[in-house]
Design an enzyme around this catalytic site. Structure first.
Site, PDB file in Angstrom:
ATOM      1  N   SER A 113      19.362 -11.396 -35.679  1.00 44.05           N
ATOM      2  CA  SER A 113      18.714 -10.496 -36.646  1.00 44.05           C
ATOM      3  C   SER A 113      19.230  -9.067 -36.637  1.00 44.05           C
ATOM      4  O   SER A 113      18.789  -8.259 -37.461  1.00 44.05           O
ATOM      5  CB  SER A 113      17.200 -10.492 -36.419  1.00 44.05           C
ATOM      6  OG  SER A 113      16.628 -11.667 -36.940  1.00 44.05           O
ATOM      7  N   LYS A 170      20.346  -7.674 -39.926  1.00 39.65           N
ATOM      8  CA  LYS A 170      19.500  -6.983 -40.897  1.00 39.65           C
ATOM      9  C   LYS A 170      19.838  -5.498 -41.008  1.00 39.65           C
ATOM     10  O   LYS A 170      19.418  -4.836 -41.965  1.00 39.65           O
ATOM     11  CB  LYS A 170      18.032  -7.200 -40.540  1.00 39.65           C
ATOM     12  CG  LYS A 170      17.614  -8.681 -40.662  1.00 39.65           C
ATOM     13  CD  LYS A 170      16.161  -8.891 -40.299  1.00 39.65           C
ATOM     14  CE  LYS A 170      15.729 -10.325 -40.586  1.00 39.65           C
ATOM     15  NZ  LYS A 170      15.836 -11.201 -39.417  1.00 39.65           N
ATOM     16  N   SER A 212      11.345  -7.659 -38.644  1.00 41.03           N
ATOM     17  CA  SER A 212      12.466  -8.595 -38.717  1.00 41.03           C
ATOM     18  C   SER A 212      12.162  -9.810 -39.587  1.00 41.03           C
ATOM     19  O   SER A 212      12.548 -10.944 -39.267  1.00 41.03           O
ATOM     20  CB  SER A 212      12.884  -9.051 -37.308  1.00 41.03           C
ATOM     21  OG  SER A 212      14.196  -9.564 -37.295  1.00 41.03           O
TER      22      SER A 212
END
Length: 331
Positions: free
Chosen positions: A108, A111, A165
């Site tokens: 993640s 992102k 997230s």
């Protein structure tokens, strides 16, 4: 001096080409000259072009450059982590680099790239309608509670993406900006390349595993460094929490509160003495391991970016981050 050298190189090359034409490329002399010209050009490119790409391009003037790994006294990388780096962004120097250029899976931390593209191409006041595809995630994949048919501002989606997230936020952002996940991934790769993050390739906006979705610790630094130049990004990563407003397809409004996933900013892991963690982004998958990139500063207010990728556990992740920051910032 560089321009004079390049003019000299071009002049020599032109002269050699003319000589080849005079002698005839089919003759033994012409063939020999062509071979030497090829070798000469290859050597010049190897010695000058590659270094020039990093040191002379427009985006290199305000970045921390490292041609290889950098040892940091007091920091011993756990052999099980994938990579790590500490960047002094005030002095444009790399204080620590462990396997900086190795290919790693970002999970993640992807992102961060998604946020960069959204901030560059999106209008944060836009109202986004959430599709069925944007909420199609497994029960154990992190989401922010979006439902198909919801309407929500792009700003709220960014807060859910960065703080909590939310994979659903990433998918909704991608479809809003580019029309599809695939088109958005193309834009991610285009923007990554423009930042010099040429060791990265993205196929989605959230970081769920794909063998063709990867980055490097150094590339992730470049992307994060570009993000923190936008005050809107800094404002989001430094939040203690954010309450997003979602309006269902039936017109009923509801709220969702999202808190930071990194343990420093959620008060679940103490910050090292003399260091303030402003905010950052976590990432975890089985193959990526435990990952974290943060924006931090010394007690005097000097700024740094710290990254650890692929720790075998959360405990190791934060122990390595602590040790690296203490050795590099307080050392």
């Amino acid at each position: 001096m560089i321009r004079r050298r390049r003019r000299r190189q071009r002049a020599i090359a032109s002269a050699l080409i003319c000589l080849v034409l005079l002698l005839g490329a089919g003759t033994a002399a012409g063939t020999l000259i062509l071979d030497r010209l090829h070798n000469y050009t290859a050597e010049y490119e190897y010695e000058h072009y590659n270094s020039g790409f990093w040191m002379g391009n427009p985006f290199s003037s305000d970045i921390c450059f490292a041609g290889s790994d950098v040892e940091l006294d007091g920091f011993e990388a756990d052999p099980e982590i994938h990579s790590a780096g500490l960047f002094d962004i005030g002095n444009n120097s790399v204080l620590c680099g462990y396997r900086l250029f190795d290919k790693v899976y970002p999970a993640s931390t992807t992102k961060v790239m998604t946020a960069y593209v959204a901030l560059k191409y999106g209008n944060l006041d836009d109202v986004v309608t959430v599709s069925e595809n944007a909420v199609d995630f497994k029960w154990d994949e992190v989401t922010c509670g979006l439902r198909a048919g919801d309407t929500v501002t792009l700003y709220d989606l960014l807060c859910g993406l960065i703080l909590h997230s939310g994979n659903d936020c990433g998918a909704a952002i991608a479809e809003h900006i580019s029309g599809s996940i695939e088109k958005f991934a193309e834009l991610m790769n285009q923007e990554a390349a423009s930042l010099g993050a040429t060791g990265s390739h993205f196929v989605n906006p959230h970081g769920l595993h794909d063998d063709n979705h990867y980055t490097t610790a150094y590339d992730l630094y470049l992307i994060f460094n570009a993000c923190i130049k936008d005050q809107r990004f800094v404002d989001i990563i430094t939040m203690d929490s954010y309450t997003g407003t979602l309006t269902g397809a039936d017109g009923v409004r509801r709220t969702e509160t999202w808190e930071p996933t990194n343990l420093y900013n959620s008060d679940r892991h103490p910050m090292p003495d003399g260091i303030r963690v402003l905010g950052g982004k976590t990432g975890t998958t089985k193959l990526a391991g435990n990952c974290l990139i943060i924006y931090d500063e010394s007690s005097e207010g000097y700024p740094y970016i710290s990254v650890v990728m692929g720790a075998p556990s959360r405990d190791v992740l934060y122990a390595q981050m602590d040790q690296m920051m203490i050795s590099g910032i307080n050392g």
